[in-house]
Design a protein around this motif. Structure first.
Motif, PDB file in Angstrom:
ATOM      1  N   VAL A 116       0.839  -1.203   0.000  1.00  0.00           N
ATOM      2  CA  VAL A 116       0.000   0.000   0.000  1.00  0.00           C
ATOM      3  C   VAL A 116       0.872   1.250   0.000  1.00  0.00           C
ATOM      4  N   ALA A 117       1.946   1.231   0.777  1.00  0.00           N
ATOM      5  CA  ALA A 117       2.853   2.385   0.823  1.00  0.00           C
ATOM      6  C   ALA A 117       3.498   2.618  -0.534  1.00  0.00           C
ATOM      7  N   ALA A 118       3.823   1.538  -1.241  1.00  0.00           N
ATOM      8  CA  ALA A 118       4.431   1.675  -2.569  1.00  0.00           C
ATOM      9  C   ALA A 118       3.451   2.300  -3.551  1.00  0.00           C
ATOM     10  N   ILE A 119       2.179   1.919  -3.454  1.00  0.00           N
ATOM     11  CA  ILE A 119       1.166   2.521  -4.330  1.00  0.00           C
ATOM     12  C   ILE A 119       0.989   4.003  -4.002  1.00  0.00           C
ATOM     13  N   ALA A 120       0.974   4.318  -2.719  1.00  0.00           N
ATOM     14  CA  ALA A 120       0.788   5.710  -2.294  1.00  0.00           C
ATOM     15  C   ALA A 120       1.950   6.598  -2.732  1.00  0.00           C
ATOM     16  N   SER A 121       3.137   6.007  -2.883  1.00  0.00           N
ATOM     17  CA  SER A 121       4.319   6.790  -3.253  1.00  0.00           C
ATOM     18  C   SER A 121       4.594   6.721  -4.753  1.00  0.00           C
ATOM     19  N   ARG A 122       3.555   6.464  -5.550  1.00  0.00           N
ATOM     20  CA  ARG A 122       3.738   6.354  -6.996  1.00  0.00           C
ATOM     21  C   ARG A 122       4.339   7.650  -7.541  1.00  0.00           C
ATOM     22  N   ARG A 123       5.103   7.491  -8.603  1.00  0.00           N
ATOM     23  CA  ARG A 123       5.795   8.637  -9.195  1.00  0.00           C
ATOM     24  C   ARG A 123       5.015   9.166 -10.405  1.00  0.00           C
ATOM     25  N   PRO A 124       5.195  10.423 -10.728  1.00  0.00           N
ATOM     26  CA  PRO A 124       4.482  10.988 -11.893  1.00  0.00           C
ATOM     27  C   PRO A 124       4.804  10.195 -13.153  1.00  0.00           C
ATOM     28  N   GLY A 125       3.781   9.897 -13.906  1.00  0.00           N
ATOM     29  CA  GLY A 125       3.975   9.188 -15.167  1.00  0.00           C
ATOM     30  C   GLY A 125       3.955   7.681 -15.059  1.00  0.00           C
ATOM     31  N   ILE A 146      -5.021  -4.301  -1.953  1.00  0.00           N
ATOM     32  CA  ILE A 146      -4.117  -3.767  -2.971  1.00  0.00           C
ATOM     33  C   ILE A 146      -4.924  -3.261  -4.173  1.00  0.00           C
ATOM     34  N   ALA A 147      -5.942  -4.021  -4.585  1.00  0.00           N
ATOM     35  CA  ALA A 147      -6.793  -3.596  -5.706  1.00  0.00           C
ATOM     36  C   ALA A 147      -7.542  -2.316  -5.360  1.00  0.00           C
ATOM     37  N   ARG A 148      -8.020  -2.218  -4.134  1.00  0.00           N
ATOM     38  CA  ARG A 148      -8.744  -1.013  -3.705  1.00  0.00           C
ATOM     39  C   ARG A 148      -7.831   0.212  -3.777  1.00  0.00           C
ATOM     40  N   GLN A 149      -6.608   0.054  -3.307  1.00  0.00           N
ATOM     41  CA  GLN A 149      -5.669   1.168  -3.324  1.00  0.00           C
ATOM     42  C   GLN A 149      -5.259   1.523  -4.756  1.00  0.00           C
ATOM     43  N   LEU A 150      -5.139   0.514  -5.603  1.00  0.00           N
ATOM     44  CA  LEU A 150      -4.766   0.771  -6.998  1.00  0.00           C
ATOM     45  C   LEU A 150      -5.880   1.521  -7.713  1.00  0.00           C
ATOM     46  N   HIS A 151      -7.115   1.146  -7.437  1.00  0.00           N
ATOM     47  CA  HIS A 151      -8.264   1.851  -8.024  1.00  0.00           C
ATOM     48  C   HIS A 151      -8.284   3.307  -7.587  1.00  0.00           C
ATOM     49  N   HIS A 152      -8.038   3.550  -6.301  1.00  0.00           N
ATOM     50  CA  HIS A 152      -8.029   4.933  -5.805  1.00  0.00           C
ATOM     51  C   HIS A 152      -6.871   5.733  -6.409  1.00  0.00           C
ATOM     52  N   ALA A 153      -5.764   5.049  -6.699  1.00  0.00           N
ATOM     53  CA  ALA A 153      -4.613   5.747  -7.274  1.00  0.00           C
ATOM     54  C   ALA A 153      -4.832   6.100  -8.737  1.00  0.00           C
ATOM     55  N   ARG A 160       2.560   4.003 -14.785  1.00  0.00           N
ATOM     56  CA  ARG A 160       1.330   3.360 -15.185  1.00  0.00           C
ATOM     57  C   ARG A 160       0.854   2.413 -14.087  1.00  0.00           C
ATOM     58  N   PRO A 161      -0.418   2.037 -14.102  1.00  0.00           N
ATOM     59  CA  PRO A 161      -0.932   1.143 -13.060  1.00  0.00           C
ATOM     60  C   PRO A 161      -0.133  -0.146 -12.907  1.00  0.00           C
ATOM     61  N   VAL A 162       0.248  -0.774 -14.032  1.00  0.00           N
ATOM     62  CA  VAL A 162       0.970  -2.043 -13.918  1.00  0.00           C
ATOM     63  C   VAL A 162       2.351  -1.817 -13.310  1.00  0.00           C
ATOM     64  N   GLU A 163       2.992  -0.691 -13.616  1.00  0.00           N
ATOM     65  CA  GLU A 163       4.284  -0.364 -13.014  1.00  0.00           C
ATOM     66  C   GLU A 163       4.155  -0.252 -11.499  1.00  0.00           C
ATOM     67  N   VAL A 164       3.142   0.486 -11.081  1.00  0.00           N
ATOM     68  CA  VAL A 164       2.935   0.701  -9.651  1.00  0.00           C
ATOM     69  C   VAL A 164       2.618  -0.617  -8.960  1.00  0.00           C
ATOM     70  N   LEU A 165       1.785  -1.435  -9.593  1.00  0.00           N
ATOM     71  CA  LEU A 165       1.430  -2.723  -8.999  1.00  0.00           C
ATOM     72  C   LEU A 165       2.662  -3.615  -8.846  1.00  0.00           C
ATOM     73  N   LEU A 166       3.485  -3.706  -9.878  1.00  0.00           N
ATOM     74  CA  LEU A 166       4.676  -4.548  -9.803  1.00  0.00           C
ATOM     75  C   LEU A 166       5.626  -4.047  -8.723  1.00  0.00           C
ATOM     76  N   ARG A 167       5.762  -2.730  -8.621  1.00  0.00           N
ATOM     77  CA  ARG A 167       6.626  -2.181  -7.573  1.00  0.00           C
ATOM     78  C   ARG A 167       6.043  -2.464  -6.195  1.00  0.00           C
ATOM     79  N   ALA A 168       4.724  -2.401  -6.087  1.00  0.00           N
ATOM     80  CA  ALA A 168       4.072  -2.691  -4.810  1.00  0.00           C
ATOM     81  C   ALA A 168       4.276  -4.149  -4.403  1.00  0.00           C
ATOM     82  N   LEU A 169       4.162  -5.048  -5.377  1.00  0.00           N
ATOM     83  CA  LEU A 169       4.341  -6.469  -5.066  1.00  0.00           C
ATOM     84  C   LEU A 169       5.793  -6.765  -4.716  1.00  0.00           C
TER      85      LEU A 169
END
Length: 218
Positions: free
Chosen positions: A73-82, A141-148, A84-93
């Motif tokens: 969840v922290a990794a999703i919250a700290s997503r960087r500009p630009g 994780i899906a809930r946080q990704l949707h909000h992001a 993509r969802p799959v990038e953020v998800l892979l980094r979160a996992l």
């Protein structure tokens, strides 16, 4: 050092001693053949002390589940500009897998992961706990990704993406842990195999994401 810090260190040492004792007994004697009293005795504590740290024997196989979800969840919250969802998800996992908590090291974490997969195949209570833990983690994780990414992923799309990636990794690791060599490997080597297997399974998503950046849609 303040008294509270000393108490925390003592608790961490006791918790780790219980986990190490459990892993040794589960590996050498078997999960079902090991009792809470056995684990407490090897860790040199009483059974009452055991239950101050773990609610049951099966909980020893899930020592860091909440921490992993929080890392994702922290990794999703700290997503960087630009990103993509799959990038953020892979980094979160990756964050969930590579940050097992300060009370564990890779060796012990990998051995617990292998035991959890092996015991899940023969003990229904552990299998049910594992399935429930994974479902809860995926939902959060899906809930946080949707909000992001609300404009790109609705709730169904986020759940589908998380389910596809997590399912692929889980399926591959299940096969890895079923290997007769998995239980004989030392923790560091097993952890390396886990990392290699996960990276190989995630490669199609990484490649797909790179292609999207090289050839943006529209």
């Amino acid at each position: 050092m303040p008294p509270s810090a000393l108490r925390d260190r003592k608790r961490d040492r006791t918790r780790r001693a219980l986990l190490e004792a459990a892993v040794e007994l589960f590996e050498n004697r078997g999960y079902e053949e090991t009792t809470v009293a056995d684990i407490a005795a090897v860790a040199e504590v009483g059974t009452r002390t055991f239950f101050n740290y773990f609610a049951s024997k099966e909980e020893l196989l899930f020592p860091e589940q909440d921490e992993r979800v929080r890392a994702a969840v922290a990794a999703i919250a700290s997503r960087r500009p630009g990103e993509r969802p799959v990038e953020v998800l892979l980094r979160a996992l990756r964050a969930a897998g590579d940050n097992p908590g300060e009370h564990l090291v890779d060796d012990l974490s990998a051995r617990i992961a292998a035991l959890r997969a092996q015991v899940s195949r023969i003990v229904p209570a552990v299998s049910g706990r594992a399935a429930h833990a994974q479902l809860v983690a995926q939902r959060e994780i899906a809930r946080q990704l949707h909000h992001a990414f609300p404009s790109e992923l609705d709730e169904v799309g986020a759940a589908a993406l998380v389910g596809a990636v997590v399912g692929a990794v889980s399926g591959a690791l299940t096969v890895l842990f079923q290997s007769p060599h998995a239980g004989a490997e030392d923790g560091e080597r097993l952890h390396q195999h886990i990392h290699e297997t996960t990276s190989r399974v995630l490669q199609p998503w990484l490649a797909s994401n790179s292609t999207m950046h090289a050839h943006p849609v529209g």
